[in-house]
Enzyme design. Structure first.
Site, PDB file in Angstrom:
ATOM      1  N   ASP A 196     -42.776  31.146  13.260  1.00 31.41           N
ATOM      2  CA  ASP A 196     -42.010  30.779  12.068  1.00 31.41           C
ATOM      3  C   ASP A 196     -43.002  30.212  11.151  1.00 31.41           C
ATOM      4  OD1 ASP A 196     -40.564  29.944   9.917  1.00 31.41           O
ATOM      5  OD2 ASP A 196     -39.125  28.888  11.477  1.00 31.41           O
TER       6      ASP A 196
ATOM      7  N   CYS B 190     -30.636  22.637   9.253  1.00 31.19           N
ATOM      8  CA  CYS B 190     -30.809  23.872  10.036  1.00 31.19           C
ATOM      9  C   CYS B 190     -31.552  23.452  11.251  1.00 31.19           C
ATOM     10  CB  CYS B 190     -31.309  25.151   9.436  1.00 31.19           C
ATOM     11  SG  CYS B 190     -30.276  25.678   7.812  1.00 31.19           S
TER      12      CYS B 190
ATOM     13  N   GLN C 211     -42.870  27.094   6.821  1.00 28.97           N
ATOM     14  CA  GLN C 211     -43.576  25.772   6.122  1.00 28.97           C
ATOM     15  C   GLN C 211     -44.887  25.585   6.235  1.00 28.97           C
ATOM     16  OE1 GLN C 211     -41.621  23.751   4.675  1.00 28.97           O
ATOM     17  NE2 GLN C 211     -39.259  24.594   5.294  1.00 28.97           N
TER      18      GLN C 211
ATOM     19  N   LYS D 211     -40.116  29.908  -0.704  1.00 23.71           N
ATOM     20  CA  LYS D 211     -40.605  28.608  -0.473  1.00 23.71           C
ATOM     21  C   LYS D 211     -42.142  28.515  -0.898  1.00 23.71           C
ATOM     22  CE  LYS D 211     -37.820  28.055   3.794  1.00 23.71           C
ATOM     23  NZ  LYS D 211     -36.909  26.879   3.212  1.00 23.71           N
TER      24      LYS D 211
ATOM     25  N   HIS E 164     -36.020  25.981  13.799  1.00 23.65           N
ATOM     26  CA  HIS E 164     -35.071  26.368  12.815  1.00 23.65           C
ATOM     27  C   HIS E 164     -33.898  27.085  13.563  1.00 23.65           C
ATOM     28  CE1 HIS E 164     -33.337  27.925   9.205  1.00 23.65           C
ATOM     29  NE2 HIS E 164     -33.847  26.929   8.414  1.00 23.65           N
TER      30      HIS E 164
END
Length: 471
Positions: free
Chosen positions: A257, A426, A260, A283, A180
């Site tokens: 990261d 992104c 997700q 999220k 990202h």
């Protein structure tokens, strides 16, 4: 910076469509004039449906939980809303909305600063949320959780605090082409300041970051590895525990990261043995405007402040200041108190369902989405195909030959009430690597159902047929 990206064959599509008057095979019509489709107005109408508790014998997790999300019970542009843009942001259950309301109506006050009842109550709830986050990802100590404005700010915190203090000319930062922007740009800025080098791992033939190449890239020059846990475009997952072991073998740190992954599966930072991990509240059924950084306590304690101001100090003099211990050192000023409390409520809600149950349901639903998309003519789905060995995340990024993804997304919304994402998500470097400038993306969460997928596929077939009728 060293960036080597071999090109894959290009997948081309035309510019977004422009037309005079459009009539679908349904009873509704869209008059565009000379306007691009995406300029059309949006109209949403709430459907008067009671929010019910889950019933025994519900056919799926999606059916049993969607009553908890009032926003899903509405019509958009004359059609029942099908919300499948969850990789961008999730919807919020009633429990989270009520937690925010209770804070602002019942004990709104600043934290850590007052002796009165409201401040003490707000402080207790704020710090309780921190403990909930720590438990949720199995941090060893709640002091390892720093509340930030979002995951982007959390990555910037590591880049500017740890990065500027530890990187020097010639040091290497390893990332993948599938990261990202928020995981790339901060390290570009820091690398430019200190003379460090960014190296990118390409994809393998299965369209997954090549982990063998990543392992080969590691050396004594590697100081930090910055990688996603689950790709927001490819739907693939990386073996983070292995990566951490390899990186630590050469003395490098690992930043993950997890935006997700944390909302969709069990994430155990002690088991993964990562040094830093970031995620966003919005999220994972929580409010916007807050995220968190996990960092091993010894690392956080060695890092200088990222922002200066109130709360992050121990003592302030005219010529110098001393700083508080983590996490206060990194939480300058009045924090997002209500949002943190709302995040805590979201964690309670997710934990009540069970992250393993969510993951198993989403694997099944994501596979169903992938297989149903294959029925669309001339479609290109990015990332690995699902199999017994490959468990894709419940999202698919795709393109349909000769159709622009923005036209697809706009028509799906305007004519069918289906909310998907179009654009580069992104992840421009990844899209360039794939030979496209943009893609459409459908992303699911546990409150989605197979009926949502079926409605989306029906709408997508109708959309593709409509645009192909002009050829």
């Amino acid at each position: 910076m060293e960036v080597l990206l071999p090109k894959l064959p290009s997948f081309k599509f035309p510019s977004p469509s422009y037309c005079f008057s459009i009539t679908t095979r349904t009873s509704s019509s869209v008059r565009v004039g000379f306007r691009r489709l995406s300029s059309l107005p949006v109209c949403a109408t709430t459907v008067n449906e009671a929010v019910a508790e889950p019933t025994l014998g519900s056919s799926s997790l999606g059916h049993s939980t969607r009553p908890h999300f009032p926003i899903l019970h509405q019509e958009v542009n004359g059609s029942k809303l099908v919300y499948i843009d969850n990789a961008a942001t999730s919807q919020k259950p009633t429990a989270v909305v009520k937690a925010l309301q209770n804070y602002y109506e019942g004990y709104n006050a600043n934290v850590h600063r007052g002796m009165h009842f409201l401040s003490a109550k707000a402080t207790d709830e704020y710090e309780s949320a921190r403990r909930k986050v720590a438990t949720f990802i199995n941090a060893s100590d709640s002091r390892e959780i720093v509340f930030t404005r979002n995951a982007t700010e959390a990555i910037n915190l590591v880049a500017y605090s740890w990065g500027l203090s530890n990187l020097k000319p010639g040091d290497e930062i390893i990332l993948t082409v599938a990261e990202h922007h928020s995981a790339i740009v901060p390290w570009q800025l820091v690398a430019q300041k200190v003379g460090a080098v960014l190296k990118f791992v390409n994809l393998n033939q299965d369209e997954v970051p090549d982990i063998d190449k990543l392992k080969e890239m590691l050396s004594g020059k590697t100081k930090i590895v910055v990688v996603h846990h689950v790709s927001n475009v490819l739907a693939s997952a990386l073996p983070i525990r292995d990566i951490a072991q390899w990186a630590h073998g050469v003395g490098a740190k690992v930043l993950v990261d997890a935006c997700q992954s944390v909302p969709h599966m069990t994430v155990d930072v002690q088991n993964l043995d990562v040094d830093f991990l970031v995620a966003s509240s919005h999220k994972m059924c929580g409010p916007t405007g807050i995220g968190f950084l996990y960092g091993k306590i010894d690392l956080l304690s060695s890092m200088p402040p990222f922002l200066g101001g109130g709360e992050m100090i121990s003592d302030v003099y005219f010529d110098h200041s001393t700083y508080a211990e983590p996490p206060s050192r990194f939480e300058a000023g009045t924090p997002a108190i209500g949002e943190a409390i709302g995040l805590g409520a979201a964690i309670d809600y997710l934990s009540g369902i069970g992250m393993q149950a969510i993951h198993e349901y989403e694997v099944e639903l994501g596979t169903y989405l992938y297989e149903r998309l294959l029925s669309v003519p001339n479609i290109r789905i990015y990332g690995p195909a699902p199999s017994k060995e490959v468990k894709r995340a419940a999202l698919c990024s795709f393109n349909v030959e000769n159709l622009h993804p923005t036209d697809l997304a706009t028509f799906l919304d305007q004519q069918h009430g289906v909310a998907i994402r179009s654009g580069h998500h992104c992840a421009q470097p990844l899209h360039r690597y794939l030979g496209v400038s943009a893609s459409a993306r459908a992303s699911l969460y546990f409150y989605n159902t197979k009926e949502d997928v079926d409605n989306f596929i029906h709408a997508l077939h109708d959309t593709v047929s409509f645009f192909n009728s002009f050829k």
